[in-house]
Design a protein around this motif. Structure first.
Motif, PDB file in Angstrom:
ATOM      1  N   ASP A 142       0.478   1.213 -25.010  1.00  0.00           N
ATOM      2  CA  ASP A 142       0.360   2.019 -26.197  1.00  0.00           C
ATOM      3  C   ASP A 142      -0.104   0.907 -27.540  1.00  0.00           C
ATOM      4  OD1 ASP A 142       1.601   4.021 -25.259  1.00  0.00           O
ATOM      5  OD2 ASP A 142       3.779   3.378 -25.917  1.00  0.00           O
ATOM      6  N   ARG A 143      -0.582  -0.375 -27.051  1.00  0.00           N
ATOM      7  CA  ARG A 143      -1.270  -1.253 -27.980  1.00  0.00           C
ATOM      8  C   ARG A 143      -0.242  -1.746 -29.207  1.00  0.00           C
ATOM      9  NH1 ARG A 143      -6.118  -3.370 -25.474  1.00  0.00           N
ATOM     10  NH2 ARG A 143      -6.286  -2.181 -23.517  1.00  0.00           N
ATOM     11  N   VAL A 144       1.139  -1.774 -28.974  1.00  0.00           N
ATOM     12  CA  VAL A 144       1.997  -2.155 -30.177  1.00  0.00           C
ATOM     13  C   VAL A 144       2.174  -3.326 -29.969  1.00  0.00           C
ATOM     14  CG1 VAL A 144       4.080  -1.837 -31.107  1.00  0.00           C
ATOM     15  CG2 VAL A 144       3.073  -0.129 -30.171  1.00  0.00           C
ATOM     16  N   PRO A 145       1.823  -4.237 -30.744  1.00  0.00           N
ATOM     17  CA  PRO A 145       2.019  -5.853 -30.697  1.00  0.00           C
ATOM     18  C   PRO A 145       3.732  -5.987 -30.668  1.00  0.00           C
ATOM     19  CG  PRO A 145       0.564  -5.370 -32.548  1.00  0.00           C
ATOM     20  CD  PRO A 145       1.204  -4.160 -32.233  1.00  0.00           C
ATOM     21  N   LEU A 146       3.954  -7.153 -29.918  1.00  0.00           N
ATOM     22  CA  LEU A 146       5.072  -7.535 -29.615  1.00  0.00           C
ATOM     23  C   LEU A 146       6.113  -7.789 -31.016  1.00  0.00           C
ATOM     24  CD1 LEU A 146       7.512  -8.795 -27.455  1.00  0.00           C
ATOM     25  CD2 LEU A 146       6.348 -11.055 -28.085  1.00  0.00           C
TER      26      LEU A 146
END
Length: 214
Positions: free
Chosen positions: A155-159
């Motif tokens: 989903d390309r959500v940063p940590l």
């Protein structure tokens, strides 16, 4: 938690938990069932590897949609793709990023991650030479680690953009509560995302003390 419609079929990833115990505890089967369900819903594949031939899976796992059982080890299954395997390792020097979703196809977790204090089970996989990434400084349960990894690489959500709840307190009854020594993803209801049935299991086993769950 990731939206079920957010995964791109062409980007489908494989999430592997190398089962490092001869047995399968009830809480662990709930985590594996949750991982299978969420991976299936988001177009990913969940592989439980190194499962002993003689291990009889509980009913909830036998019926779990999206669960793939493999008796062989990760080394054997992906022998020709070692450079495409990312080991989620608390001792790694680099954090997992969305860009790692382009570099790696297989994301490997050493069961059991949810030990308190951590027993570094991942060291057995680290010795095999896989490139590692970490998910921050706070210990996660296995299902949370897979959930966070999936959100980052699919989903390309940063940590750092994922909402977390650290060490939530669970109310056992009117007079008792217990603090969970892990980091969880915060759900839309503001509560920590846990496998279905996990809270009931914790309450049921609370008289024995939380340490007996691990």
């Amino acid at each position: 938690m990731a939206n079920a419609n957010s995964a791109h079929p062409g980007d489908a990833k494989i999430f592997v938990v190398e089962h490092l115990d001869p047995e399968l505890e009830a809480w662990s089967s709930l985590e594996y069932s949750a991982i299978a369900s969420e991976c299936s819903a988001t177009g990913a594949k969940f592989l439980l590897s190194s499962v002993p031939e003689q291990l009889e899976l509980p009913e909830n796992l036998q019926q779990a949609k999206g669960l793939n059982i493999e008796h062989r080890s990760i080394e054997t299954v992906f022998a020709d793709q070692k450079d495409r395997v990312c080991l989620l390792d608390p001792a790694a020097s680099k954090e997992l990023s969305p860009e790692d979703g382009d570099r790696f196809h297989v994301f490997l977790f050493g069961g059991i991650l949810g030990d308190d204090p951590p027993r570094d089970r991942t060291s057995e996989l680290r010795k095999k030479g896989y490139e590692g990434r970490r998910l921050g400084p706070v210990q996660m349960t296995t299902d949370t680690a897979v959930r966070v990894t999936r959100m980052i690489v699919q989903d390309r959500v940063p940590l750092e953009a994922i909402p977390y709840i650290d060490h939530p307190e669970l109310k056992i009854n009117k007079h008792e509560s217990t603090e969970m020594p892990f980091r969880y993803v915060k759900g839309k209801d503001g509560q920590p995302i846990m496998p279905e049935g996990m809270v009931d299991l914790i309450k049921k086993d609370s008289e024995r003390g939380f340490g007996d769950l691990l």
